[in-house]
Enzyme design. Structure first.
Site, PDB file in Angstrom:
ATOM      1  N   PHE A  59      38.318   9.710  53.183  1.00  0.00           N
ATOM      2  CA  PHE A  59      39.648  10.177  53.574  1.00  0.00           C
ATOM      3  C   PHE A  59      39.583  11.326  54.578  1.00  0.00           C
ATOM      4  O   PHE A  59      39.973  11.189  55.744  1.00  0.00           O
ATOM      5  CB  PHE A  59      40.404  10.582  52.307  1.00  0.00           C
ATOM      6  CG  PHE A  59      41.662  11.365  52.525  1.00  0.00           C
ATOM      7  CD1 PHE A  59      42.576  10.992  53.500  1.00  0.00           C
ATOM      8  CD2 PHE A  59      41.944  12.474  51.738  1.00  0.00           C
ATOM      9  CE1 PHE A  59      43.754  11.720  53.692  1.00  0.00           C
ATOM     10  CE2 PHE A  59      43.109  13.202  51.916  1.00  0.00           C
ATOM     11  CZ  PHE A  59      44.014  12.829  52.897  1.00  0.00           C
TER      12      PHE A  59
ATOM     13  N   ASP B  73      27.669   7.193  55.852  1.00  0.00           N
ATOM     14  CA  ASP B  73      28.420   6.974  54.616  1.00  0.00           C
ATOM     15  C   ASP B  73      27.848   5.733  53.931  1.00  0.00           C
ATOM     16  O   ASP B  73      27.699   4.690  54.573  1.00  0.00           O
ATOM     17  CB  ASP B  73      29.899   6.764  54.931  1.00  0.00           C
ATOM     18  CG  ASP B  73      30.801   6.951  53.723  1.00  0.00           C
ATOM     19  OD1 ASP B  73      30.563   6.271  52.707  1.00  0.00           O
ATOM     20  OD2 ASP B  73      31.741   7.771  53.788  1.00  0.00           O
TER      21      ASP B  73
ATOM     22  N   GLY C 281      37.451  -1.172  50.443  1.00  0.00           N
ATOM     23  CA  GLY C 281      38.313  -1.726  51.471  1.00  0.00           C
ATOM     24  C   GLY C 281      39.009  -0.648  52.275  1.00  0.00           C
ATOM     25  O   GLY C 281      39.248  -0.809  53.480  1.00  0.00           O
TER      26      GLY C 281
ATOM     27  N   TYR D 193      31.495  19.157  38.674  1.00  0.00           N
ATOM     28  CA  TYR D 193      31.858  19.044  40.087  1.00  0.00           C
ATOM     29  C   TYR D 193      32.048  20.422  40.711  1.00  0.00           C
ATOM     30  O   TYR D 193      31.504  20.728  41.780  1.00  0.00           O
ATOM     31  CB  TYR D 193      33.135  18.214  40.236  1.00  0.00           C
ATOM     32  CG  TYR D 193      33.717  18.244  41.624  1.00  0.00           C
ATOM     33  CD1 TYR D 193      33.135  17.512  42.658  1.00  0.00           C
ATOM     34  CD2 TYR D 193      34.861  18.990  41.905  1.00  0.00           C
ATOM     35  CE1 TYR D 193      33.668  17.542  43.944  1.00  0.00           C
ATOM     36  CE2 TYR D 193      35.404  19.017  43.184  1.00  0.00           C
ATOM     37  CZ  TYR D 193      34.803  18.293  44.200  1.00  0.00           C
ATOM     38  OH  TYR D 193      35.332  18.330  45.472  1.00  0.00           O
TER      39      TYR D 193
ATOM     40  N   ARG E 113      49.860  22.805  41.449  1.00  0.00           N
ATOM     41  CA  ARG E 113      48.828  22.517  42.436  1.00  0.00           C
ATOM     42  C   ARG E 113      49.288  22.983  43.813  1.00  0.00           C
ATOM     43  O   ARG E 113      50.460  22.891  44.165  1.00  0.00           O
ATOM     44  CB  ARG E 113      48.511  21.021  42.491  1.00  0.00           C
ATOM     45  CG  ARG E 113      47.798  20.472  41.268  1.00  0.00           C
ATOM     46  CD  ARG E 113      46.376  20.992  41.168  1.00  0.00           C
ATOM     47  NE  ARG E 113      45.710  20.509  39.963  1.00  0.00           N
ATOM     48  CZ  ARG E 113      45.753  21.117  38.783  1.00  0.00           C
ATOM     49  NH1 ARG E 113      46.453  22.238  38.645  1.00  0.00           N
ATOM     50  NH2 ARG E 113      45.098  20.627  37.748  1.00  0.00           N
TER      51      ARG E 113
END
Length: 327
Positions: A11, A31, A40, A153, A217
């Site tokens: 993205f 990538d 896709g 993460y 957020r």
């Protein structure tokens, strides 16, 4: 300039790649097309970038965890500048499998830093995350806020920042880490809240909120993130630094769901489920440092950005929506 974009089929990476091509740069994308979400979407990103400038776009199917692949990239393409966007994303998935984000986000980063030093790269821009902060002792977060990540993460992203700083100090490699705050926009990952809410509403299904919906957020529109990255091509400020890249505002998840419902015209009400482990309760960026160092000025409010995304989603529903629903 020869620019390497790791994770350039994803993205954020594909949007940065598009902008670089529009500005006349030679872009090499690496990538592995990891099926973390439907490949896709990544295939589509590659085709869009290649179509925009086929003579200056090179795609390499490979992983930054492979030292030989990384060395070959820097040797063969005379890499001068790196935008490092490759990562195993996902706070929640990192709890389930911490080894994969460690391998990609830490070991992969080290492979790139070593190659960057060996090839006298002009600058290395590292994509970090607001996940490095973890518990909010105060809001908005400035860069002096304690970093106590709540997920593997977040730990890998904070570790990567330290490695970048150290390589600046001991190898004179110019590095900058950009702490992204929940980036969204066209072609975004299908497992993000805005995508899920939009997809469900347009299908006549209620958006699902995890927790009480009062968590907040700071959502950052992709165009603002791209401008922040490209600004680092024009200045040598901020070497060795980490800085926030956010929108300067935040919104409750409940209000976000209500806004998506209104924008889509769906006749639904949100439903609630159990809160997810390791999610931060609140995020909110203080971008004063980025404003000072790179003249960062976010321009897209969350409500305007959601409206843009819903419009884009409807225009691209034929190919994008089935991929989202299947993910």
């Amino acid at each position: 300039m020869n620019v390497l974009v790791t994770g350039g089929a994803g993205f954020i990476g594909s949007h940065i790649t598009n902008a670089l091509l529009e500005n006349g740069h030679e872009v090499i994308v690496v990538d592995p097309l990891d099926p973390y979400y439907d490949v896709g979407i990544k295939d589509r990103n590659i085709k869009l970038c290649r179509k925009s400038s086929p003579e200056r776009y090179t795609y390499v199917d490979g992983s930054i965890t492979d030292e030989d692949t990384v060395d070959r990239l820097f040797d063969e393409y005379n890499v001068e500048f790196v935008f490092h966007e490759a990562a195993q994303a996902g706070v929640r998935t990192s709890v389930e499998n911490p080894h994969k984000p460690h391998e990609i986000n830490t070991t992969g980063l080290l492979n790139l830093l070593e190659a960057a030093v060996d090839h006298d790269v002009r600058r290395f821009v590292n994509a970090s995350s607001s996940s490095v902060y973890g518990h909010d002792e105060y809001l908005p977060y400035d860069e002096d806020h304690p970093t106590t990540p709540r997920s593997p993460y977040g730990v890998t992203k904070r570790t990567a920042e330290h490695y970048c700083r150290v390589y600046t100090e001991i190898h004179d490699l110019p590095t900058v880490s950009l702490r992204y705050f929940t980036v969204y926009g066209p072609r975004m990952r299908p497992n993000m809240a805005i995508t899920n809410f939009t997809s469900r509403c347009l299908a006549g299904e209620p958006p699902v909120i995890y927790g009480d919906g009062q968590q907040t957020r700071d959502f950052t529109y992709i165009d603002d993130v791209v401008r922040a990255n490209l600004a680092l091509l024009e200045t040598d400020a901020a070497d060795g630094e980490a800085m926030n890249i956010g929108s300067t505002g935040n919104i409750t998840i409940e209000a976000l769901a209500d806004h998506v419902i209104a924008e889509t015209g769906a006749d639904v009400e949100p439903v609630y489920d159990d809160a997810k482990e390791a999610d931060a309760r609140h995020t909110h960026a203080d971008v004063s440092k980025a404003r000072e160092l790179i003249d960062y000025d976010p321009t897209t409010d969350i409500r305007d950005g959601v409206s843009r995304f819903v419009d884009w989603y409807e225009d691209n529903r034929e190919w994008y929506a089935p991929l989202v629903r299947a993910s």
